[in-house]
Design a protein around this motif. Structure first.
Motif, PDB file in Angstrom:
ATOM      1  N   PHE A 168       0.817  -1.212   0.000  1.00  0.00           N
ATOM      2  CA  PHE A 168       0.000   0.000   0.000  1.00  0.00           C
ATOM      3  C   PHE A 168       0.852   1.263   0.000  1.00  0.00           C
ATOM      4  CE2 PHE A 168      -3.192  -3.084   1.337  1.00  0.00           C
ATOM      5  CZ  PHE A 168      -4.278  -2.673   0.570  1.00  0.00           C
ATOM      6  N   LEU A 169       2.035   1.180   0.591  1.00  0.00           N
ATOM      7  CA  LEU A 169       2.928   2.335   0.581  1.00  0.00           C
ATOM      8  C   LEU A 169       3.374   2.635  -0.855  1.00  0.00           C
ATOM      9  CD1 LEU A 169       5.722   3.126   3.105  1.00  0.00           C
ATOM     10  CD2 LEU A 169       6.246   3.171   0.676  1.00  0.00           C
ATOM     11  N   THR A 170       3.718   1.593  -1.599  1.00  0.00           N
ATOM     12  CA  THR A 170       4.158   1.782  -2.986  1.00  0.00           C
ATOM     13  C   THR A 170       3.038   2.363  -3.835  1.00  0.00           C
ATOM     14  OG1 THR A 170       5.648  -0.114  -2.739  1.00  0.00           O
ATOM     15  CG2 THR A 170       5.218   0.659  -4.971  1.00  0.00           C
ATOM     16  N   CYS A 171       1.841   1.834  -3.671  1.00  0.00           N
ATOM     17  CA  CYS A 171       0.698   2.379  -4.412  1.00  0.00           C
ATOM     18  C   CYS A 171       0.424   3.824  -3.999  1.00  0.00           C
ATOM     19  CB  CYS A 171      -0.540   1.523  -4.178  1.00  0.00           C
ATOM     20  SG  CYS A 171      -0.437  -0.144  -4.893  1.00  0.00           S
ATOM     21  N   GLY A 172       0.668   4.132  -2.718  1.00  0.00           N
ATOM     22  CA  GLY A 172       0.424   5.477  -2.221  1.00  0.00           C
ATOM     23  C   GLY A 172       1.404   6.496  -2.778  1.00  0.00           C
ATOM     24  N   ILE A 173       2.686   6.151  -2.849  1.00  0.00           N
ATOM     25  CA  ILE A 173       3.681   7.141  -3.278  1.00  0.00           C
ATOM     26  C   ILE A 173       3.578   7.457  -4.774  1.00  0.00           C
ATOM     27  CG2 ILE A 173       5.330   6.655  -1.444  1.00  0.00           C
ATOM     28  CD1 ILE A 173       6.915   4.933  -3.315  1.00  0.00           C
ATOM     29  N   ILE A 174       2.905   6.589  -5.541  1.00  0.00           N
ATOM     30  CA  ILE A 174       2.672   6.903  -6.954  1.00  0.00           C
ATOM     31  C   ILE A 174       1.205   7.262  -7.211  1.00  0.00           C
ATOM     32  CG2 ILE A 174       4.572   5.431  -7.718  1.00  0.00           C
ATOM     33  CD1 ILE A 174       2.494   3.332  -8.551  1.00  0.00           C
TER      34      ILE A 174
END
Length: 426
Positions: free
Chosen positions: A383-389
């Motif tokens: 979810f962090l990866t999806c959040g930062i993009i």
């Protein structure tokens, strides 16, 4: 209903009412702290990196200044105690009598900021996490009703801080669960949910933008075996990162004079950044540059040497930064390393095997997979990866690579920098 039941019901009503109020306050303060630290760090890191690009000797002077300032601040302002990162939170949550002292907020805020802007090859994430956890710890101490909920309120601060840094409330709550609490109950969900929601509101009110702007165009099913390969490679490299951090901390701890630690650390950092300026600070500037040209990158000898140098040296300079007194952790370095491993693998596959994979996608997958393996938290990393993009189109590939990377790393080495015991073997 008898009087005892009425009193019990009233007690729970008052407790939850106060928990809601304090969660809102924790969310607001934690998000504000994280956003201010992020904006300040990005601004001044860009200025100083530009200066260093023009005057090579600054790659040596800046780390020397940063590490020296941190040393004197700790010695004369912050009770002569070194910051231990996430371990400080573990020590607090496992022992009821312990608490995070108030000075941990300015200590981690200032030291994390100084470390990164002066070229320390780490990030502000762990500094933010401990500072916001301290906000939760202080809130718990102010009210006797919260004595049994110290861990939950600390997690509320952590969740809000991660949410504010990475634009993802799910990542904030999952990090608090996977890394800090390890368990979920009603109070945990209540306080973390409220604090993260307040953090999201703050992001919109202050017009914060996602960390990276990424023009994604979907993914192809035939690339699934390559995703698995990426997860395995990243999982193996995360063990190298973990062992580097532990090795250099042990070796630097044997150097009695702190001035010698600073000088040795400065020399290693300066030489590394002079050769590869991408290693300066947390490295997000280098990721942004490569995102723009990822799909057009060709595998030349210079590109291969540069990428391999970055991938191999980043764990070393991160470890040296921390061992010589810098503040931070492996969050940003993991994202940075994973992006370059993903890009290099994709370009390699396209050049030698005509694989037809999308290099930009592999950059994003590498970020999540490396973080997952480094902290053993695949759902946080997802979810962090999806959040930062600010894009969920790669949800399934990211989940797959995160899980493969985590289990590959665990099979090779059962510890992370957070869980390592001094009695364990390197």
């Amino acid at each position: 209903m008898n009087s005892t039941a009425k009193l019990k019901k009233k007690y729970h009503f008052i407790k939850y009412q106060k928990l809601i109020i304090v969660s809102i306050l924790i969310g607001f303060l934690s998000a504000l702290l994280a956003i201010i630290l992020k904006r300040m760090t990005e601004h001044y890191e860009t200025i100083l990196l530009t200066k260093a690009d023009n005057y090579w000797f600054l790659f040596f002077l800046f780390p020397l200044l940063g590490l020296s300032i941190i040393y004197f601040l700790r010695r004369y302002l912050f009770q002569k105690k070194e910051n231990k990162g996430i371990r400080e939170i573990f020590e607090t949550t496992t022992q009821r009598r312990n608490s995070l002292p108030v000075y941990k907020i300015p200590s981690h805020f200032i030291n994390g900021f100084i470390t990164v802007i002066f070229g320390g090859s780490t990030g502000i994430e762990v500094s933010t996490v401990v500072a916001t956890a301290t906000i939760g710890s202080i809130a718990q101490e102010k009210e006797n009703l919260f004595n049994r909920h110290k861990t939950e309120l600390i997690c509320a601060g952590v969740a809000a801080g991660i949410t504010a840094l990475f634009f993802s409330p799910f990542a904030g709550i999952l990090f608090a669960w996977e890394v800090i609490s390890k368990r979920v109950n009603t109070v945990f969900l209540l306080v973390c949910g409220i604090a993260s929601s307040v953090a999201v509101l703050m992001l919109h009110l202050l017009d914060e933008k996602p960390l990276f702007v990424v023009p994604l165009h979907g993914w192809n099913g035939y690339a699934l075996p390559y995703f698995i390969l990426l997860g395995m490679l990243v999982g193996m490299h995360s063990v190298y990162l973990t062992k580097c951090v532990l090795f250099f901390k042990k070796r630097f701890a044997k150097i009695k004079k702190h001035s010698n630690r600073i000088l040795i650390g400065t020399a290693i950092l300066g030489i590394s950044m002079l050769l590869l300026p991408q290693l300066y600070g947390e490295g997000y500037h280098a990721i942004k540059e490569n995102i723009l040209m990822a799909n057009h990158t060709l595998l030349t000898a210079s590109v291969a040497v540069t990428f391999l140098g970055i991938i191999l040296l980043k764990p070393i300079v991160t470890s040296v930064t921390l061992a010589s007194g810098g503040d931070g952790g492996v969050f940003a370095p993991s994202i940075f390393i994973g992006a370059f491993i993903g890009l290099l693998l994709a370009v390699f596959l396209n050049t030698f095997f005509n694989a037809g994979v999308i290099p930009l996608n592999f950059m994003i997958l590498g970020m999540g997979a490396m973080l997952s393996a480094s902290i053993n938290a695949p759902f946080t990393a997802l979810f962090l990866t999806c959040g930062i993009i600010n894009n969920y189109s790669l949800f399934i590939p990211i989940l797959l690579t995160c899980l493969v990377a985590k289990y590959t790393a665990q099979q090779l080495y059962p510890y992370t920098v957070y869980t390592y015991s001094p009695n364990a073997k390197l």
